[in-house]
Design a protein around this motif. Structure first.
Motif, short mmCIF file in Angstrom:
data_model
loop_
_atom_site.label_atom_id
_atom_site.label_comp_id
_atom_site.label_asym_id
_atom_site.label_seq_id
_atom_site.Cartn_x
_atom_site.Cartn_y
_atom_site.Cartn_z
N PHE A 54 0.82 -1.21 0.00
CA PHE A 54 0.00 0.00 0.00
C PHE A 54 0.85 1.26 0.00
N LYS A 163 -4.74 8.05 4.33
CA LYS A 163 -5.36 7.53 3.13
C LYS A 163 -4.45 6.44 2.61
N ASP A 165 -3.73 3.52 -0.59
CA ASP A 165 -4.02 3.16 -1.98
C ASP A 165 -3.24 1.91 -2.34
N ASP A 166 -3.90 1.00 -3.05
CA ASP A 166 -3.25 -0.18 -3.60
C ASP A 166 -3.35 -0.07 -5.12
N SER A 167 -2.23 0.28 -5.76
CA SER A 167 -2.26 0.53 -7.20
C SER A 167 -2.56 -0.73 -8.00
N THR A 172 -8.82 1.99 -2.61
CA THR A 172 -8.52 3.24 -1.90
C THR A 172 -9.37 3.33 -0.66
N ARG A 174 -9.90 6.10 2.70
CA ARG A 174 -9.52 7.41 3.24
C ARG A 174 -10.20 7.64 4.58
#
Length: 200
Positions: A54, A163, A165-167, A172, A174
């Protein structure tokens, strides 16, 4: 019945009693246990960092002392890889067992719910002095501290609202940045750098 079977049955009963006791909420008595609201300082220029798979963006420094109303562990939802535990926390009069015992609480699906026949304090105060918080343990030591938490205890958490994020999956998540909101997106997502059990 031979001795071996008796010993096995006795051991199973003892294990069940220990497990049952461990799940029972801590009782600390009536009265407000936590007077102060959480402390939050928003981060103007956050520095993103990698945590496992992440990308984590700190949004605010966060400190909370609160009573644990409920605890729920998660293993299979999308957030479980980074946040395996939620705590429903209360402060002000929502840390008073005389108030809490008049409210029925539940916690599942990353939601914290409550209902009552007659509100012991104003509805708005219930909403603004309690919250469901998703915990991200910063390391194995913090993860162990979170595992030891029980409903009813007074704890302190120091960390950051973030926040994540896992690309790879597009996931996502938040954190809320206010205690005034309700409904979807109103929970805090905390990167927990320290957790201390103060009472219970």
């Amino acid at each position: 019945m031979d001795f071996k079977k008796i010993a096995i049955i006795s051991a199973l009963i003892l294990m069940m009693l220990i497990y049952y006791k461990a799940k029972q909420p801590v009782r600390l008595g009536e009265g407000v246990k936590v007077k102060d609201a959480p402390i939050q300082v928003n981060i103007e220029t956050p520095t993103q960092f990698t945590f496992g798979s992440f990308a984590v963006t700190p949004l605010a420094e966060f400190e909370i002392k609160a009573k644990v109303i409920l605890k729920e562990d998660y293993s299979y939802d999308r957030g479980a890889d980074i946040s395996p535990t939620d705590l429903a926390l209360g402060w002000g009069r929502m840390s008073d067992e005389a108030v809490l015992e008049k409210i029925e609480f539940s916690q599942s699906g990353r939601w914290y719910r409550y209902r009552y026949k007659s509100a012991p304090i104003p509805q708005q105060e219930i909403q603004t002095h309690s919250a469901n918080m998703h915990l991200i343990p910063a390391n194995d030591g913090v993860a162990g501290d979170i595992k030891r938490v029980k409903a009813g205890q007074i704890i302190r958490i120091d960390g950051k609202l973030v926040k994540v994020d896992d690309s790879e999956t597009g996931f996502t998540w938040r954190s809320s940045l206010t205690r005034e909101d309700t409904g979807g997106g109103a929970c805090e997502l905390i990167f927990v750098e320290r957790l201390e059990i103060l009472e219970g």
